[in-house]
Motif scaffolding. Structure first.
Motif, PDB file in Angstrom:
ATOM      1  N   LEU A 180     -16.311 -26.775  38.841  1.00  0.00           N
ATOM      2  CA  LEU A 180     -16.358 -28.314  38.234  1.00  0.00           C
ATOM      3  C   LEU A 180     -17.636 -28.547  37.484  1.00  0.00           C
ATOM      4  O   LEU A 180     -17.826 -29.041  36.502  1.00  0.00           O
ATOM      5  CB  LEU A 180     -16.016 -28.930  39.160  1.00  0.00           C
ATOM      6  N   ARG A 181     -18.807 -27.901  38.278  1.00  0.00           N
ATOM      7  CA  ARG A 181     -20.105 -28.426  37.749  1.00  0.00           C
ATOM      8  C   ARG A 181     -20.470 -27.753  36.470  1.00  0.00           C
ATOM      9  O   ARG A 181     -20.931 -28.239  35.546  1.00  0.00           O
ATOM     10  CB  ARG A 181     -21.280 -27.782  38.865  1.00  0.00           C
ATOM     11  N   ASN A 182     -19.849 -26.398  36.484  1.00  0.00           N
ATOM     12  CA  ASN A 182     -20.172 -25.794  35.249  1.00  0.00           C
ATOM     13  C   ASN A 182     -19.530 -26.432  33.971  1.00  0.00           C
ATOM     14  O   ASN A 182     -19.725 -26.556  32.738  1.00  0.00           O
ATOM     15  CB  ASN A 182     -19.646 -24.134  35.218  1.00  0.00           C
ATOM     16  N   GLU A 183     -18.185 -26.795  34.344  1.00  0.00           N
ATOM     17  CA  GLU A 183     -17.510 -27.307  33.293  1.00  0.00           C
ATOM     18  C   GLU A 183     -17.940 -28.644  32.938  1.00  0.00           C
ATOM     19  O   GLU A 183     -17.813 -29.166  31.889  1.00  0.00           O
ATOM     20  CB  GLU A 183     -15.927 -27.637  33.926  1.00  0.00           C
ATOM     21  N   GLN A 184     -18.349 -29.598  33.940  1.00  0.00           N
ATOM     22  CA  GLN A 184     -18.956 -31.017  33.889  1.00  0.00           C
ATOM     23  C   GLN A 184     -20.232 -30.591  32.690  1.00  0.00           C
ATOM     24  O   GLN A 184     -20.210 -31.480  31.975  1.00  0.00           O
ATOM     25  CB  GLN A 184     -19.531 -31.428  35.070  1.00  0.00           C
ATOM     26  N   LYS A 185     -20.898 -29.595  32.717  1.00  0.00           N
ATOM     27  CA  LYS A 185     -22.172 -29.496  31.857  1.00  0.00           C
ATOM     28  C   LYS A 185     -21.477 -29.057  30.579  1.00  0.00           C
ATOM     29  O   LYS A 185     -22.019 -29.396  29.397  1.00  0.00           O
ATOM     30  CB  LYS A 185     -22.942 -28.380  32.629  1.00  0.00           C
ATOM     31  N   ARG A 186     -20.623 -27.819  30.590  1.00  0.00           N
ATOM     32  CA  ARG A 186     -20.195 -27.469  29.322  1.00  0.00           C
ATOM     33  C   ARG A 186     -19.509 -28.627  28.521  1.00  0.00           C
ATOM     34  O   ARG A 186     -19.507 -28.634  27.196  1.00  0.00           O
ATOM     35  CB  ARG A 186     -19.184 -26.212  29.661  1.00  0.00           C
ATOM     36  N   LEU A 187     -18.536 -29.277  29.009  1.00  0.00           N
ATOM     37  CA  LEU A 187     -17.718 -30.327  28.147  1.00  0.00           C
ATOM     38  C   LEU A 187     -18.653 -31.614  28.231  1.00  0.00           C
ATOM     39  O   LEU A 187     -17.943 -32.614  27.621  1.00  0.00           O
ATOM     40  CB  LEU A 187     -16.384 -30.623  29.037  1.00  0.00           C
ATOM     41  N   ASP A 188     -19.849 -31.627  28.827  1.00  0.00           N
ATOM     42  CA  ASP A 188     -20.324 -33.008  28.868  1.00  0.00           C
ATOM     43  C   ASP A 188     -19.668 -34.093  29.368  1.00  0.00           C
ATOM     44  O   ASP A 188     -19.673 -35.200  28.709  1.00  0.00           O
ATOM     45  CB  ASP A 188     -20.969 -33.370  27.463  1.00  0.00           C
ATOM     46  N   LEU A 189     -19.027 -34.015  30.682  1.00  0.00           N
ATOM     47  CA  LEU A 189     -18.193 -34.804  31.107  1.00  0.00           C
ATOM     48  C   LEU A 189     -18.846 -36.178  31.570  1.00  0.00           C
ATOM     49  O   LEU A 189     -18.076 -37.017  31.790  1.00  0.00           O
ATOM     50  CB  LEU A 189     -17.462 -34.036  32.182  1.00  0.00           C
ATOM     51  N   ARG A 190     -19.932 -35.896  31.860  1.00  0.00           N
ATOM     52  CA  ARG A 190     -20.831 -37.205  32.508  1.00  0.00           C
ATOM     53  C   ARG A 190     -20.769 -38.360  31.400  1.00  0.00           C
ATOM     54  O   ARG A 190     -20.310 -39.729  31.644  1.00  0.00           O
ATOM     55  CB  ARG A 190     -22.276 -36.959  32.884  1.00  0.00           C
ATOM     56  N   THR A 191     -20.702 -37.858  30.221  1.00  0.00           N
ATOM     57  CA  THR A 191     -20.842 -39.047  29.099  1.00  0.00           C
ATOM     58  C   THR A 191     -19.534 -39.156  28.045  1.00  0.00           C
ATOM     59  O   THR A 191     -19.559 -39.828  26.978  1.00  0.00           O
ATOM     60  CB  THR A 191     -22.277 -39.119  27.905  1.00  0.00           C
TER      61      THR A 191
END
Ligand code: FES
Length: 259
Positions: A180-191
């Motif tokens: 999840l954390r890698n995908e969060q970074k890869r897909l810029d999920l925070r923003t």
């Protein structure tokens, strides 16, 4: 313990660290891997992270397991001191799940080994002694009278909780968290879209449905989540606002089992 000098055939090693999201730490691991390769009988030495950070252990196992010239043995070297018994349990679970995946794909499995903790600790003694004589950096004291540091209340609407209690970790929750954390970074999920944040938690309750994930603001419960399941949660729930019914478990007074 197996004596590596007695093992014939093509051998690979994986230096396994816990987590890193910085390029500097990844480069440090690459340097270490090159150093180990130079003084060893391994044909290749790579690095991986067990939690957040890329590449994950599964990605490296996949690359070695699918190499054109197959390996007879893959040796995992946990880079952790002191060695936590739970880390070894985690490695066992991760390797067993990967082996199931490989067997299902009809691939031949190499022998997987893990270096033993006590010998690593003894070897680290020399390293620590050498480091003691090396350069140091002074930790600056806090400045007197400095203004209190404030905190920003984040605007993200969604929050993903990944349970890291014992049963969930035994079922592979650390892999799910790292993915999840890698995908969060890869897909810029925070923003992206509503924005999301993620957090690891202690036991969320429904341990028999491990690994358990809960997504807010809906509070949707997910059970039996693996990396592929997390991909669906990201694509359908986080990015499109549609909970993944196939993985969801509705609150109920009746006991539920994994489907
Ligand atoms: S350990 Fe995850 S729900 Fe209990």
């Amino acid at each position: 313990m197996n004596d590596p000098t007695l093992t014939a055939g093509r051998r690979a090693a994986i230096l396994l660290a816990k987590a890193s999201i910085t390029g500097a730490a990844s480069r440090e691991m690459e340097t270490l891997a090159r150093g180990v390769l130079g003084g060893s009988r391994f044909h290749t030495v790579l690095h991986a992270f067990s939690e957040q950070g890329s590449p994950s252990l599964r990605e490296v196992l996949n690359s070695l397991g699918e190499a054109a010239a197959p390996f007879d043995e893959i040796c995992i070297l946990p880079c952790l001191l002191p060695m936590e018994p739970g880390f070894k349990t985690w490695i066992t679970g991760a390797v067993q799940r990967w082996a199931q995946h490989m067997a299902a794909a009809g691939r031949t499995l190499p022998r997987i080994t893990v270096t033993e903790g006590p010998s690593q600790a003894a070897a680290m003694l020399g390293v620590l002694q050498a480091v003691c004589d090396g350069p140091t950096t002074e930790v600056a004291p806090a400045k007197a009278g400095a203004p209190a540091l404030g905190s920003v209340i984040p605007p993200q609407k969604r929050r993903v909780l990944v349970c890291q209690g014992g049963p969930c970790n035994d079922a592979g929750a650390a892999l799910v968290w790292g993915h999840l954390r890698n995908e969060q970074k890869r897909l810029d999920l925070r923003t992206t879209g509503d924005g999301m944040m993620s957090a690891r938690t202690s036991c969320l309750g429904p341990c028999k449905l491990a690994p358990v994930v809960q997504v807010f603001p809906e509070g949707t419960w997910y059970g039996g989540v693996d990396e592929a399941g997390m991909d669906r949660i990201v694509a359908e729930h986080l990015l499109q606002g549609q909970p993944v019914e196939a993985l969801a478990y509705a609150p109920s007074p009746d006991k539920q089992v994994l489907r």
